[in-house]
Motif scaffolding. Sequence first.
Motif, short mmCIF file in Angstrom:
data_model
loop_
_atom_site.label_atom_id
_atom_site.label_comp_id
_atom_site.label_asym_id
_atom_site.label_seq_id
_atom_site.Cartn_x
_atom_site.Cartn_y
_atom_site.Cartn_z
N HIS A 40 0.48 -1.09 -0.40
CA HIS A 40 0.31 0.09 0.39
C HIS A 40 1.07 1.11 -0.02
N GLU A 41 1.49 1.16 0.44
CA GLU A 41 2.74 2.25 0.75
C GLU A 41 4.00 2.58 -0.46
N LYS A 42 3.88 1.04 -1.30
CA LYS A 42 4.44 1.68 -2.98
C LYS A 42 6.19 1.45 -2.40
N ILE A 43 6.29 0.76 -0.97
CA ILE A 43 8.08 0.19 -0.57
C ILE A 43 8.24 -0.87 -1.10
N GLY A 44 9.52 -1.07 -1.84
CA GLY A 44 10.29 -2.34 -2.26
C GLY A 44 11.20 -2.66 -1.27
N LEU A 45 11.10 -4.61 -1.52
CA LEU A 45 11.33 -5.22 -0.44
C LEU A 45 12.61 -5.84 -1.11
#
Length: 254
Positions: A40-45
């Motif tokens: 939802h926050e558009k953060i890649g891991l």
Amino acid sequence: MKIELEKLKQDKQFTDKKLYKAELERYQRRLLALQQTLFHEKIGLIIAFEGMDAAGKGGAIKRMNEQLDPRGVLVHPISAPQPHELRYHYMQRFWRKLPQHGQIGIFDRSWYGRVLVERIEGYAVDREWKRAYDEINAFEKSLTDERYIMMKFWVQISKDEQLRRFEERQQNPLKRWKITDEDWRNRKKWDLYVEAAEEMLQKTDFAHAPWYVIEGNNKKYARVDILQKAVSHIEESLKQLGLSLPNYGLYGAN
């Protein structure tokens, strides 16, 4: 950061199967909750796994993914580059495999092959693998500066435990596919791999892309330890970005 070899702590293990399963599931569900936040926050891991042969990387990755949304996870088993990939800079094939913002990318072996197997087997000459430390550090920093979270796991086992696992795989027809002649050749260069790994950890361990050394002699302990450290690192990264952590109670993960 020092790799322990024959002195791995044997007390770090789960002798109670129920406790192991409960802890494993608790952190699997926490990771699922965090996956939704990342989406939802558009953060890649980005998670990279390295370690000695037969250290249990594949089993740990399997447990890490068991309760995740498979639509948002990409697992890349990295082997020797294909002939067409040799036409490019060695990092090109990893740039192409990066997850989108909001996705998780897991690398079973990674760009660190440049300073490990390529260094030891002579596929990269001295000037190439020595400059790779700066290239890798710049690569990881550019990603973590731009809405990516990164962590790296080195899974270590003792030499005796590796031999036991090799022999078990050799004798078990259901596991024989896991063992190759290359594994036995690499074992003969154990000390060289330890030396290369020590230097790698020293030169590429940073707060934005840390290494976590996992004691892998006990597979159950290692799997839970990896999940715990992954959850903790993601939580801390989200806090640094000013974001709230998910409600773990909704996932049964308190």
